[in-house]
Design a protein around this motif. Structure first.
Motif, short mmCIF file in Angstrom:
data_model
loop_
_atom_site.label_atom_id
_atom_site.label_comp_id
_atom_site.label_asym_id
_atom_site.label_seq_id
_atom_site.Cartn_x
_atom_site.Cartn_y
_atom_site.Cartn_z
N UNK A 172 -11.78 -1.14 -4.03
CA UNK A 172 -10.53 -0.46 -3.78
C UNK A 172 -9.83 -0.06 -5.05
N UNK A 173 -8.54 0.16 -4.92
CA UNK A 173 -7.72 0.63 -6.02
C UNK A 173 -6.46 -0.25 -6.10
N UNK A 174 -5.99 -0.48 -7.31
CA UNK A 174 -4.78 -1.28 -7.48
C UNK A 174 -3.59 -0.48 -6.96
N UNK A 175 -2.94 -1.04 -5.95
CA UNK A 175 -1.75 -0.43 -5.36
C UNK A 175 -0.50 -0.85 -6.14
N UNK A 176 -0.49 -2.11 -6.57
CA UNK A 176 0.59 -2.65 -7.39
C UNK A 176 0.08 -3.89 -8.10
#
Length: 172
Positions: free
Chosen positions: A69-73
């Motif tokens: 995934x991707x870092x959202x925060x």
């Protein structure tokens, strides 16, 4: 069966009545990310729970999900409250938006999991690595194996991506 383990000086315990979390962490111990999929609306959910947050259906099955995934925060911890974490400061806690089910059930929705930034072996990341992470960083799950029944999911950097960092972040 209650599952117990020690992690960085912290005593972890999942009670035998906590079936959903036992199943989740057992799948992590097997090296897989499995999430509950609702038998009615077919949406995945996290954290593990007794009913679907979207349609309230109690029946679910466990489905393997790609752990990328991707870092959202994120947040960088400089003052650890737990003694076992103090030698690892600064460490980074990530909120990761999984690639799976992004934009469902609505455009701003996604499956998001929390975990620490770690190296390839599942150990908390060193300061040089923590300086590289930002919102938008690509990550994949790595596991800190504690015993046959328990592994803690962490995240490691997985390729280059355009990222945004909080102003002044990464500078000591």
């Amino acid at each position: 069966m209650t599952v117990t383990a020690d992690y960085l000086g912290l005593r972890l315990q999942i009670a035998d009545v906590d079936h959903e979390n036992l199943a989740f962490f057992k799948s992590c111990a097997e090296g897989k990310l499995r999430l509950q999929r609702c038998c009615a609306c077919h949406l995945l959910r996290y954290p593990p729970t007794t009913a679907c947050p979207f349609c309230a259906e109690p029946a679910a099955e466990w489905s393997e999900v790609e752990a990328r995934g991707v870092v959202h925060s994120y947040t960088r911890v400089h003052h650890a409250i737990q003694p076992g974490l103090k030698p690892h400061t600064p460490y980074v806690i990530l909120l990761v938006e999984l690639d799976a089910q992004r934009g469902q059930p609505g455009p701003g929705d996604a499956l998001r999991l929390v975990g620490n930034l770690a190296d390839e072996t599942g150990r908390l990341a060193d300061p040089e690595t923590t300086d590289k992470v930002g919102i938008g960083s690509r990550v994949r799950m790595v596991l800190a194996h504690l015993n046959d029944d328990l592994a803690i999911p962490h995240w490691t950097l997985d390729g280059d991506a355009e990222t945004w960092r909080y102003p002044g972040d990464g500078r000591r």
